[in-house]
Design an enzyme around this catalytic site. Structure first.
Site, PDB file in Angstrom:
ATOM      1  N   SER A  80       0.796  -1.233   0.000  1.00  0.00           N
ATOM      2  CA  SER A  80       0.000   0.000   0.000  1.00  0.00           C
ATOM      3  C   SER A  80       0.824   1.276   0.000  1.00  0.00           C
ATOM      4  O   SER A  80       0.250   2.369  -0.093  1.00  0.00           O
ATOM      5  CB  SER A  80      -0.949   0.013   1.200  1.00  0.00           C
ATOM      6  OG  SER A  80      -1.986  -0.933   1.037  1.00  0.00           O
ATOM      7  N   LYS A  83       0.100   3.818  -2.719  1.00  0.00           N
ATOM      8  CA  LYS A  83      -1.116   4.639  -2.744  1.00  0.00           C
ATOM      9  C   LYS A  83      -0.820   6.127  -2.664  1.00  0.00           C
ATOM     10  O   LYS A  83      -1.612   6.941  -3.135  1.00  0.00           O
ATOM     11  CB  LYS A  83      -2.053   4.199  -1.616  1.00  0.00           C
ATOM     12  CG  LYS A  83      -2.629   2.805  -1.855  1.00  0.00           C
ATOM     13  CD  LYS A  83      -3.456   2.305  -0.683  1.00  0.00           C
ATOM     14  CE  LYS A  83      -3.955   0.883  -0.948  1.00  0.00           C
ATOM     15  NZ  LYS A  83      -4.697   0.314   0.191  1.00  0.00           N
ATOM     16  N   SER A 140      -5.782   3.957   3.837  1.00  0.00           N
ATOM     17  CA  SER A 140      -5.354   2.829   3.005  1.00  0.00           C
ATOM     18  C   SER A 140      -6.556   2.048   2.481  1.00  0.00           C
ATOM     19  O   SER A 140      -6.510   0.820   2.327  1.00  0.00           O
ATOM     20  CB  SER A 140      -4.403   1.897   3.775  1.00  0.00           C
ATOM     21  OG  SER A 140      -3.497   1.270   2.903  1.00  0.00           O
ATOM     22  N   GLU A 176      -6.196  -3.388  -6.094  1.00  0.00           N
ATOM     23  CA  GLU A 176      -6.336  -4.049  -4.801  1.00  0.00           C
ATOM     24  C   GLU A 176      -7.349  -5.197  -4.877  1.00  0.00           C
ATOM     25  O   GLU A 176      -8.358  -5.094  -5.555  1.00  0.00           O
ATOM     26  CB  GLU A 176      -6.815  -3.048  -3.750  1.00  0.00           C
ATOM     27  CG  GLU A 176      -5.740  -2.102  -3.259  1.00  0.00           C
ATOM     28  CD  GLU A 176      -4.773  -2.773  -2.287  1.00  0.00           C
ATOM     29  OE1 GLU A 176      -4.704  -4.019  -2.233  1.00  0.00           O
ATOM     30  OE2 GLU A 176      -4.084  -2.031  -1.570  1.00  0.00           O
ATOM     31  N   LYS A 244       3.364   7.234   4.105  1.00  0.00           N
ATOM     32  CA  LYS A 244       2.380   6.252   3.657  1.00  0.00           C
ATOM     33  C   LYS A 244       2.994   4.876   3.845  1.00  0.00           C
ATOM     34  O   LYS A 244       4.053   4.570   3.294  1.00  0.00           O
ATOM     35  CB  LYS A 244       1.976   6.447   2.202  1.00  0.00           C
ATOM     36  CG  LYS A 244       0.951   5.411   1.738  1.00  0.00           C
ATOM     37  CD  LYS A 244      -0.389   5.611   2.429  1.00  0.00           C
ATOM     38  CE  LYS A 244      -1.326   4.418   2.245  1.00  0.00           C
ATOM     39  NZ  LYS A 244      -1.119   3.392   3.292  1.00  0.00           N
ATOM     40  N   SER A 245       2.340   4.065   4.633  1.00  0.00           N
ATOM     41  CA  SER A 245       2.826   2.727   4.948  1.00  0.00           C
ATOM     42  C   SER A 245       2.104   1.675   4.123  1.00  0.00           C
ATOM     43  O   SER A 245       1.079   1.931   3.487  1.00  0.00           O
ATOM     44  CB  SER A 245       2.619   2.453   6.440  1.00  0.00           C
ATOM     45  OG  SER A 245       1.265   2.694   6.794  1.00  0.00           O
ATOM     46  N   GLY A 246       2.645   0.474   4.153  1.00  0.00           N
ATOM     47  CA  GLY A 246       2.011  -0.650   3.471  1.00  0.00           C
ATOM     48  C   GLY A 246       2.630  -1.950   3.941  1.00  0.00           C
ATOM     49  O   GLY A 246       3.767  -1.975   4.411  1.00  0.00           O
ATOM     50  N   ALA A 248       2.017  -6.598   3.682  1.00  0.00           N
ATOM     51  CA  ALA A 248       1.227  -7.815   3.506  1.00  0.00           C
ATOM     52  C   ALA A 248       2.177  -8.993   3.602  1.00  0.00           C
ATOM     53  O   ALA A 248       3.277  -8.970   3.024  1.00  0.00           O
ATOM     54  CB  ALA A 248       0.503  -7.827   2.157  1.00  0.00           C
TER      55      ALA A 248
END
Length: 298
Positions: A80, A83, A140, A176, A244-246, A248
């Site tokens: 993410s 984004k 997010s 997504e 901005k973090s992400g 998975a």
């Protein structure tokens, strides 16, 4: 702790690197900032060994051009973190009138996208394109991201926008939740820390977005709901972090403008991947890598 005073400092961030005594902001020179490399590879290597992971870092101090690079040209899944650049591409491609148009979607769109807190809440009334881009960055929100991507021409449209902004590395191959799907050795849904750092620097210096659009994007980044345990946790007290973090599975990352008091910001990209791809990511790995890098540049 969330950046309670970040919004108040946004004008300083927008003008970072180019303020004069009279308060005017001359145009920043284009292209990436270059300067001496600060070597913390030994410390980052020890961190990788302790967490059994790869860590990709690029930091650029816009005050004096010093850089930190570790695995900067290796590929990592971005999840993410991308984004923020989805939102930047929309801001670049549209005006306020266009972004004020109301968009509607279905429950099926939400079900297909997964995590979508704001678009689920706003299913009946819809949101504007501007609100969707904000939701993609702040919350997010996956459905919001997909709707913005649709307006950009899908993954290919975003990739074209990134190429126009100078990024020749990032591969955009899905919406997504497919952006989280990464196959080792394949470029799909990956980037390099150097590529993302250059994009963020181009925004900070005004090479990509106009001033009003940068200020809007920085405002959204100041309220990133999932960033507290990452670069913010590794930054010294009193430093403002817009990010901005992400993440998975085994991959976790954060892209940020870090603003020490009274000086110009530091662009910082931290992307990580556990060597055991069945393992879950660890927020502490990002926070500790950020602390090492920011400590070396402080």
């Amino acid at each position: 702790m969330r950046n309670a005073v970040a919004v108040a400092l946004l004008p300083a961030l927008v003008l970072a690197g180019c303020a004069t005594e009279g308060g005017e902001a001359p145009e920043a020179e284009g292209g990436p900032t270059t300067g001496p490399v600060v070597d913390v590879s030994g410390d980052l290597g020890a961190l990788e060994e302790r967490f059994d992971a790869r860590v990709g870092v690029v930091a650029v101090d816009l005050q004096d051009g010093r850089r930190v690079e570790h695995r900067g040209d290796e590929r990592f899944g971005y999840a993410s973190t991308v984004k923020v650049f989805v939102a930047a591409a929309l801001l670049d491609a549209t005006d306020e009138v266009r972004r004020g148009e109301r968009v509607e979607w279905s429950q099926a769109d939400i079900d297909a996208a997964g995590y979508s807190p704001l678009t689920q809440e706003s299913l009946d009334e819809g949101l504007t394109l501007d609100e969707l881009a904000e939701a993609a960055v702040r919350e997010s929100d996956n459905t919001a991201t997909n709707l913005v991507l649709e307006r950009l021409g899908g993954p290919a449209g975003l990739e074209n926008a990134l190429r126009s902004a100078g990024d020749e590395e990032t591969s955009v191959d899905a919406v997504e939740p497919g952006i989280n799907d990464v196959t080792p050795g394949e470029p799909a849904n990956t980037t390099t820390p150097a590529a993302f750092a250059a994009l963020l620097e181009s925004i900070a210096k005004g090479d990509w977005l106009e001033s009003a659009d940068r200020e809007r994007l920085f405002d959204w980044m100041s309220g990133n709901a999932t960033g507290d345990p990452l670069i913010r946790a590794g930054a010294p007290e009193g430093w403002i972090v817009l990010d901005k973090s992400g993440g998975a599975g085994p991959r976790r990352g954060d892209v940020a403008l870090v603003h020490p008091p009274g000086r110009e910001p530091i662009v910082l990209v931290v992307l990580t991947e556990r060597n055991d791809l069945s393992a879950d990511y660890d927020d502490a790995l990002v926070a500790e890598a950020a602390a090492l890098v920011l400590g070396a540049l402080d």
